[in-house]
Write a protein that holds these residues in place. Structure first.
Motif, PDB file in Angstrom:
ATOM      1  N   GLU A  71       0.828  -1.209   0.000  1.00  0.00           N
ATOM      2  CA  GLU A  71       0.000   0.000   0.000  1.00  0.00           C
ATOM      3  C   GLU A  71       0.865   1.262   0.000  1.00  0.00           C
ATOM      4  O   GLU A  71       0.504   2.285  -0.560  1.00  0.00           O
ATOM      5  CB  GLU A  71      -0.980  -0.008   1.177  1.00  0.00           C
ATOM      6  CG  GLU A  71      -2.168  -0.967   0.975  1.00  0.00           C
ATOM      7  CD  GLU A  71      -2.798  -0.904  -0.431  1.00  0.00           C
ATOM      8  OE1 GLU A  71      -3.016   0.218  -0.945  1.00  0.00           O
ATOM      9  OE2 GLU A  71      -3.037  -1.978  -1.038  1.00  0.00           O
ATOM     10  N   ARG A  72       2.014   1.154   0.620  1.00  0.00           N
ATOM     11  CA  ARG A  72       2.967   2.274   0.619  1.00  0.00           C
ATOM     12  C   ARG A  72       3.449   2.526  -0.819  1.00  0.00           C
ATOM     13  O   ARG A  72       3.485   3.662  -1.299  1.00  0.00           O
ATOM     14  CB  ARG A  72       4.139   1.934   1.546  1.00  0.00           C
ATOM     15  CG  ARG A  72       4.983   3.103   1.950  1.00  0.00           C
ATOM     16  CD  ARG A  72       6.035   2.710   2.997  1.00  0.00           C
ATOM     17  NE  ARG A  72       6.376   1.289   3.039  1.00  0.00           N
ATOM     18  CZ  ARG A  72       7.234   0.695   2.226  1.00  0.00           C
ATOM     19  NH1 ARG A  72       7.845   1.394   1.289  1.00  0.00           N
ATOM     20  NH2 ARG A  72       7.496  -0.594   2.350  1.00  0.00           N
ATOM     21  N   VAL A  73       3.791   1.446  -1.496  1.00  0.00           N
ATOM     22  CA  VAL A  73       4.259   1.555  -2.881  1.00  0.00           C
ATOM     23  C   VAL A  73       3.170   2.186  -3.752  1.00  0.00           C
ATOM     24  O   VAL A  73       3.422   3.072  -4.566  1.00  0.00           O
ATOM     25  CB  VAL A  73       4.620   0.159  -3.447  1.00  0.00           C
ATOM     26  CG1 VAL A  73       5.008   0.241  -4.917  1.00  0.00           C
ATOM     27  CG2 VAL A  73       5.718  -0.476  -2.622  1.00  0.00           C
ATOM     28  N   ARG A  74       1.945   1.742  -3.519  1.00  0.00           N
ATOM     29  CA  ARG A  74       0.826   2.256  -4.306  1.00  0.00           C
ATOM     30  C   ARG A  74       0.653   3.767  -4.065  1.00  0.00           C
ATOM     31  O   ARG A  74       0.475   4.545  -5.001  1.00  0.00           O
ATOM     32  CB  ARG A  74      -0.461   1.530  -3.931  1.00  0.00           C
ATOM     33  CG  ARG A  74      -1.605   1.798  -4.924  1.00  0.00           C
ATOM     34  CD  ARG A  74      -2.978   1.478  -4.346  1.00  0.00           C
ATOM     35  NE  ARG A  74      -3.128   0.119  -3.829  1.00  0.00           N
ATOM     36  CZ  ARG A  74      -3.377  -0.958  -4.585  1.00  0.00           C
ATOM     37  NH1 ARG A  74      -3.518  -0.837  -5.883  1.00  0.00           N
ATOM     38  NH2 ARG A  74      -3.510  -2.136  -4.036  1.00  0.00           N
ATOM     39  N   ALA A  75       0.762   4.132  -2.782  1.00  0.00           N
ATOM     40  CA  ALA A  75       0.576   5.547  -2.436  1.00  0.00           C
ATOM     41  C   ALA A  75       1.672   6.404  -3.067  1.00  0.00           C
ATOM     42  O   ALA A  75       1.408   7.477  -3.627  1.00  0.00           O
ATOM     43  CB  ALA A  75       0.573   5.711  -0.915  1.00  0.00           C
ATOM     44  N   GLU A  76       2.893   5.900  -3.020  1.00  0.00           N
ATOM     45  CA  GLU A  76       4.012   6.648  -3.617  1.00  0.00           C
ATOM     46  C   GLU A  76       3.799   6.820  -5.118  1.00  0.00           C
ATOM     47  O   GLU A  76       4.005   7.892  -5.670  1.00  0.00           O
ATOM     48  CB  GLU A  76       5.329   5.902  -3.379  1.00  0.00           C
ATOM     49  CG  GLU A  76       5.874   6.099  -1.981  1.00  0.00           C
ATOM     50  CD  GLU A  76       7.004   5.117  -1.669  1.00  0.00           C
ATOM     51  OE1 GLU A  76       7.302   4.937  -0.483  1.00  0.00           O
ATOM     52  OE2 GLU A  76       7.563   4.519  -2.648  1.00  0.00           O
ATOM     53  N   ALA A  77       3.385   5.738  -5.741  1.00  0.00           N
ATOM     54  CA  ALA A  77       3.160   5.796  -7.189  1.00  0.00           C
ATOM     55  C   ALA A  77       2.045   6.788  -7.493  1.00  0.00           C
ATOM     56  O   ALA A  77       2.157   7.612  -8.410  1.00  0.00           O
ATOM     57  CB  ALA A  77       2.801   4.410  -7.721  1.00  0.00           C
ATOM     58  N   ARG A  78       0.994   6.696  -6.730  1.00  0.00           N
ATOM     59  CA  ARG A  78      -0.159   7.574  -6.971  1.00  0.00           C
ATOM     60  C   ARG A  78       0.281   9.038  -6.870  1.00  0.00           C
ATOM     61  O   ARG A  78      -0.136   9.883  -7.672  1.00  0.00           O
ATOM     62  CB  ARG A  78      -1.262   7.252  -5.965  1.00  0.00           C
ATOM     63  CG  ARG A  78      -2.598   7.891  -6.322  1.00  0.00           C
ATOM     64  CD  ARG A  78      -3.695   7.439  -5.383  1.00  0.00           C
ATOM     65  NE  ARG A  78      -4.143   6.075  -5.630  1.00  0.00           N
ATOM     66  CZ  ARG A  78      -4.525   5.219  -4.665  1.00  0.00           C
ATOM     67  NH1 ARG A  78      -4.493   5.585  -3.405  1.00  0.00           N
ATOM     68  NH2 ARG A  78      -4.936   4.021  -4.984  1.00  0.00           N
ATOM     69  N   ALA A  79       1.137   9.292  -5.903  1.00  0.00           N
ATOM     70  CA  ALA A  79       1.619  10.666  -5.722  1.00  0.00           C
ATOM     71  C   ALA A  79       2.354  11.157  -6.965  1.00  0.00           C
ATOM     72  O   ALA A  79       2.392  12.353  -7.254  1.00  0.00           O
ATOM     73  CB  ALA A  79       2.525  10.736  -4.499  1.00  0.00           C
ATOM     74  N   GLU A  80       2.950  10.193  -7.707  1.00  0.00           N
ATOM     75  CA  GLU A  80       3.665  10.575  -8.944  1.00  0.00           C
ATOM     76  C   GLU A  80       2.758  10.468 -10.158  1.00  0.00           C
ATOM     77  O   GLU A  80       3.225  10.533 -11.294  1.00  0.00           O
ATOM     78  CB  GLU A  80       4.863   9.641  -9.154  1.00  0.00           C
ATOM     79  CG  GLU A  80       5.927   9.769  -8.087  1.00  0.00           C
ATOM     80  CD  GLU A  80       6.934   8.610  -8.146  1.00  0.00           C
ATOM     81  OE1 GLU A  80       6.959   7.871  -9.163  1.00  0.00           O
ATOM     82  OE2 GLU A  80       7.668   8.444  -7.169  1.00  0.00           O
ATOM     83  N   GLU A 118       2.490  -1.995 -13.652  1.00  0.00           N
ATOM     84  CA  GLU A 118       2.144  -0.586 -13.768  1.00  0.00           C
ATOM     85  C   GLU A 118       1.350  -0.441 -15.059  1.00  0.00           C
ATOM     86  O   GLU A 118       1.729  -0.982 -16.096  1.00  0.00           O
ATOM     87  CB  GLU A 118       3.410   0.267 -13.838  1.00  0.00           C
ATOM     88  CG  GLU A 118       3.097   1.735 -14.090  1.00  0.00           C
ATOM     89  CD  GLU A 118       4.291   2.650 -13.829  1.00  0.00           C
ATOM     90  OE1 GLU A 118       5.347   2.159 -13.383  1.00  0.00           O
ATOM     91  OE2 GLU A 118       4.149   3.849 -14.080  1.00  0.00           O
TER      92      GLU A 118
END
Ligand code: FES
Ligand code: FES
Lengths: 808, 169
Positions: A448-457, A661
């Motif tokens: 979920e952390r990875v997802r959040a980071e990606a979403r931020a980008e 992705e």
């Protein structure tokens, strides 16, 4: 046949990364593939139907023999005896009520584009193709049936005498699934589809034959996964005694299932022509021929109904599916039977109903392709697991875990009949541990952390999972013959064939360990019926299990005999002897020793010496004059032959996770990470196992994202070339594959081996679909999926304003 | 119907792996067929015959070319190297061949000759490729067995071996 699992020798080579003995030859360009043997043989070209469904009114071959360099032309009318009968239905089944097979050359009708109608034999392939172009055929067109919906609708029939296009219908039940679903707290229904694909080895089919007029013997080299099967078929069809036919498997440039199908029309026509013409004849197919006249697999449509409790436990599972078997059913019902049983994976639904129909279409025949029905079954089950998790709002791994068979429940009997006609009983495994390892490997909980980071980008990522269980090493048997030469060299022959799996290396590792000889002194031959006439074939991830076990058992027999002879020669007890580097010696007194080669000399009492060493075995040198030179229960020579025939298959398993992705604009799908855990029992050679999995994953990715057979409604295959059928290049496969192993030995064979050949691709489509669904938020129900299809799905869901809430 | 006569044949001298071969072939004979069937150099494999798989790749004056896309009659002006010609003069394996063996870069071996020739030319041009460049180097060749992981690794190892061989006396 013995399966004494107690006598374990000290393990030395098994389990280590021995470099392959095959490679030196292959990297020098000295491989001997079917097209490389018998240089100068005449060549065969085939006239293939350009139409998917037609009656043949007339074939005009006049003018063909006028082409300079042409030796013969054959149509159905030239076939006699068994050759004029339909090709064998290899695996009959009571449910296959309407099985149909083709003729070696079409008789009266053609049922798919590519079906063989006539063949020409000429000095070379160019001339043979020129001559084929001069054959003219009159057709009466019939309406082709293409695709599962058309086959089910049955407005037209593929075979006039097969109503509804239904070759077979098979149902299996464990408990009352429908009742369980009806009363379950929660219910879901899903429709799930997989499209057609194919094995597509880099080397297509190839066969060469030579008839020896003096010896009255036929020798056939064919790029096959079963030399013994081809031999039996050729002998039967050509009216020869089995002992007149040798089938030799040359190097095989990949198989992946398609080459287990036999006999191909060409595998019979080439020997037939070679015998008739008294000259060697060859057929090497080109790539287009491979696309339209070998075999495909995978196309199935499934309907699932499932009832479950609050924890996602399966109370009732009912699956109905439709299997596209193409124009004929030479390989029986193996693929849909595997789907229907292996669908269960590591789970234990409380009740299960499965029913399938195997349907005719006017397309290329369907026979197993690596995975053989499992990728479809796993796709169905894993999509169902994800749907349940989404419905209940539970983590996808938790729902799976709640349904796992526990380690203390083995052997686990599903109450079903598997593809080998035996009960579906899992022998061993540790699914919770596999899942734990996989989650750690891919950092499932941290995603979920990875997802959040990606979403931020502004990026979209998703994670998916696929679990499977694979029945490997099915019977009926495999054997080995081991002969120790007087030089001490050890010659091993196995009946099954090799298509790049490194059998010569892996089996030499086993033989060297069991016999106590040096690896370099062992030479393995596979798939040569002159050396080992009994065998079944290389399919269903069975080579290591079956032949590996047979090699071990046979080596133990040879070892026992060697120790007995050595004990006599050394005046010691056999129990005090060991074999090290090919020398038998008394434990603790290495001065008392005898070379294995010398034992081989002594094992064969001689009248005539032929060299220095053999003098030791002549009649004035050895033997107790009071006894016959060869004891009643003995035979000359240091050699043995033994077979391994298990009660049932052994079940390997694994779990894959993938992070993808998806491009927010173009819908391109990129694999960011691929991780897997697998358990194939005892590993003979980790390097080879890893290589098998790498290759499987690449094929799995191809099946998930790129590869599909594009038939139009006329039954023309639109993408019958490497230009249009997209197989992954190095740039399309994951950059790395993270792997962890579990070794739960099988209790069913002497070394504890389970098969691994198909492991890499079985859950790939399921895992990739799971990841794309996770990234996009709407269900993925059909594979393969292209960027344009994903794009279309996005549009459809955006206009409906739907998400996976929909399913609730 | 009239008798179809032999088509016209041409004489061509093919120089392959340092050896000159005089062959007589029709104009349409592919270089791949001439190598395999006329010269008996069966190490060059044919996987598609339409220029996509790369199995038939040979070196033409050192540059990788698909021999299924070349006519034998047009190959007379060049020095051709096939997989059989990659070994060192003493018969030992070349760096690329060694690397494939060491890295388990092959399974069935059918695609292998095309990879070996391609990489031989590739590392001559780029002696120290990154992993990404290594992947790019082999991205025009199909392999159905290995999943490419070990092939990419083999490119890097081959380059390293080749560099080592050069500094050695
Ligand atoms: S055979 Fe030449 S590229 Fe495939
Ligand atoms: S090793 Fe088999 S195709 Fe590459």
């Amino acid at each position: 046949m013995t399966t004494d699992v107690t006598a374990q020798p000290t393990v030395k080579l098994v389990g280590t990364e021995v470099r392959r003995v095959e490679d030196d030859r292959l990297v020098r360009g000295q491989g001997q593939y079917a097209d490389d043997v018998l240089r100068g043989a005449l060549e065969m070209a085939v006239l293939r139907s350009p139409h998917a469904h037609a009656r043949i009114l007339d074939i005009d071959v006049s003018g063909v023999l006028d082409v300079a360099g042409v030796h013969a032309v054959y149509t159905y009318d030239d076939l006699t005896g068994a050759m004029a009968e339909p090709l064998p239905l290899l695996i009959p089944h009571a449910a296959l009520t309407h099985g149909r097979t083709q003729y070696a050359l079409a008789k009266d009708e053609v049922n798919h584009v590519g079906e063989a109608i006539a063949v020409v034999v000429a000095d070379n392939r160019y001339l043979a193709e020129d001559a084929v172009a001069r054959i003219s055929v009159d057709y009466e067109f019939l309406t082709p049936v293409v695709g599962i919906p058309a086959a089910r609708a049955a407005e037209h029939q593929v075979h006039a005498d097969v109503p509804g296009n239904v070759a077979a219908r098979l149902e299996q039940n464990v408990g009352d699934a429908e009742a369980a679903i009806a009363t379950a707290p929660h219910r879901l229904a899903l429709d799930l589809d997989i499209e057609r694909s194919a094995s597509m080895p880099m080397e297509g089919r190839g066969v060469v034959a030579r008839w020896d007029t003096d010896a009255r013997r036929l020798q056939v080299w064919t790029s096959t996964q079963t030399s013994t099967g081809v031999r039996a078929a050729v002998a039967a069809k050509l009216g020869l005694d089995l002992v007149q036919v040798d089938v030799i498997t040359p190097d095989v440039g990949g198989g992946f299932g398609v080459k287990i199908m036999h006999p191909w029309p060409e595998e019979l026509l080439v020997p037939m022509a070679a015998r008739a013409l008294g000259q060697p004849v060859r057929f090497t197919e080109d790539r287009r021929e491979h696309f339209i006249s070998s075999a495909h697999e995978r196309a199935q449509q499934h309907h699932v109904e499932v009832g479950f409790d609050d924890e996602g436990r399966l109370l009732g599972l009912s699956v109905e599916f439709w299997h596209d078997n193409g124009a004929y059913t030479p390989y029986g019902l193996i693929v849909p039977i595997i789907t229907s049983t292996q669908l269960l994976g590591p789970y234990k639904p409380q009740s299960y109903k499965v029913v399938f129909e195997s349907l005719y279409t006017n397309t290329v025949i369907v026979t197993p392709y690596r995975g053989a029905g499992r990728p479809q079954g796993v796709f169905v089950m894993e999509r169902t697991m994800d749907a349940i998790a989404a419905y209940l709002g539970l983590d996808r791994t938790v729902v799976r875990e709640n349904n796992f068979i526990r380690p203390d429940e083995f052997p686990y009997d599903h109450g079903l009949t598997f593809q080998d006609g035996r009960a579906l009983v899992y022998d061993s495994g540790d699914f919770p541990e596999s899942l734990r390892k996989l989650k750690e490997l891919v950092d499932w909980d941290g995603f979920e952390r990875v997802r959040a980071e990606a979403r931020a980008e502004g990026r979209k990522v998703g994670i998916g999972i696929g679990c499977y269980v694979e029945g490997t090493g099915v019977g009926p048997y495999e054997g080995a013959h081991i002969h120790v030469e007087t030089s001490g060299k050890v010659k091993v022959a196995v009946g099954l064939t090799s298509q790049g799996q490194g059998h010569q290396t892996a089996f030499a590792q086993i033989a060297a360990d069991e016999l106590g000889v040096r690896f370099e002194d062992v030479e393995v031959v596979a798939g040569d019926t002159r050396r080992m006439p009994y065998g079944v074939g290389t399919f269903a991830s069975r080579a290591a299990v079956m032949s590996g076990s047979a090699v071990a058992l046979t080596a133990r027999m040879v070892r026992a005999k060697a120790l007995r002879i050595a004990a006599e020669a050394l005046g010691a007890s056999a129990d005090d002897l060991e074999i090290v580097d090919g020398v038998i010696r008394v434990v603790g007194d290495p001065a008392k020793s005898i070379a294995l080669g010398t034992v081989a000399v002594l094992s064969n009492p001689l009248r005539y010496a032929f060299d220095e060493a053999s003098k030791a075995a002549t009649q004035f040198s050895v033997g107790d004059p009071g006894k016959p030179p060869v004891a009643e229960d003995d035979e000359p020579g240091l050699e043995a032959r033994d077979f391994y025939s298990p009660m049932r298959a052994t079940f390997a398993n694994g779990m894959h996770a993938v992070i993808v992705e998806t491009d927010p604009d173009t819908a391109e799908i990129k694999i960011l990470k691929y991780a897997l855990v697998h358990d194939c029992g005892t590993i003979i050679n980790p390097m080879i196992v890893t290589g098998q999995i790498h290759g499987g994953v690449a094929q799995g990715v191809g099946g998930a994202l790129y590869e599909r057979m594009a038939y139009d409604e006329n039954g023309q295959l639109l993408n019958a070339s490497f230009m249009d059928f997209l197989m992954p290049y190095a740039t399309e496969v994951p950059e790395s594959i993270e792997m962890d192993h579990l070794e739960t030995p099988s209790p069913l064979n002497p070394l504890g081996i389970k098969g691994v050949g198909e492991a890499g691709l079985i859950p790939t489509s399921a895992a990739v679909a799971s990841a794309i669904e996770d990234a996009e938020g709407f269900p993925i129900t059909a594979m393969p999926i292209s960027p344009s299809e994903l794009f279309a799905l996005r549009l459809a869901h955006a206009s409906k304003g739907t998400t996976d809430e929909d399913r609730r | 119907m009239t008798e179809v006569t032999n088509e016209q044949a041409y004489e061509v001298r093919l120089r392959v792996n340092g050896v000159a071969y005089d062959v007589t072939v029709p104009a349409r004979r592919l270089l791949s067929d001439a190598l395999r069937h006329d010269l008996g150099l069966t190490g060059t494999h044919v996987g598609c015959e339409h220029g996509v798989c790369g199995a038939c790749t040979v070196l033409v004056d050192g540059r990788p070319m698909r021999s299924c896309l070349m006519l034998a009659v047009s190959a007379g002006d060049y020095e051709i190297t096939t997989v059989e010609g990659l070994t060192n003069a003493d018969g030992s394996l070349s760096p690329v061949q060694q690397a494939f063996k060491e890295c388990h870069g092959l399974q069935c071996g059918f695609c292998t000759p095309g990879f070996l020739t391609t990489i031989t030319a590739g590392i001559a041009e780029n002696p120290d490729p990154t992993r990404e460049e290594a992947r790019e180097m082999v991205s025009g060749n199909l392999c159905r067995c290995t999943g490419y992981q070990n092939i990419v690794e083999a490119v890097c190892v081959a380059a390293k071996l080749a560099r080592g061989a050069e500094v050695a006396p």
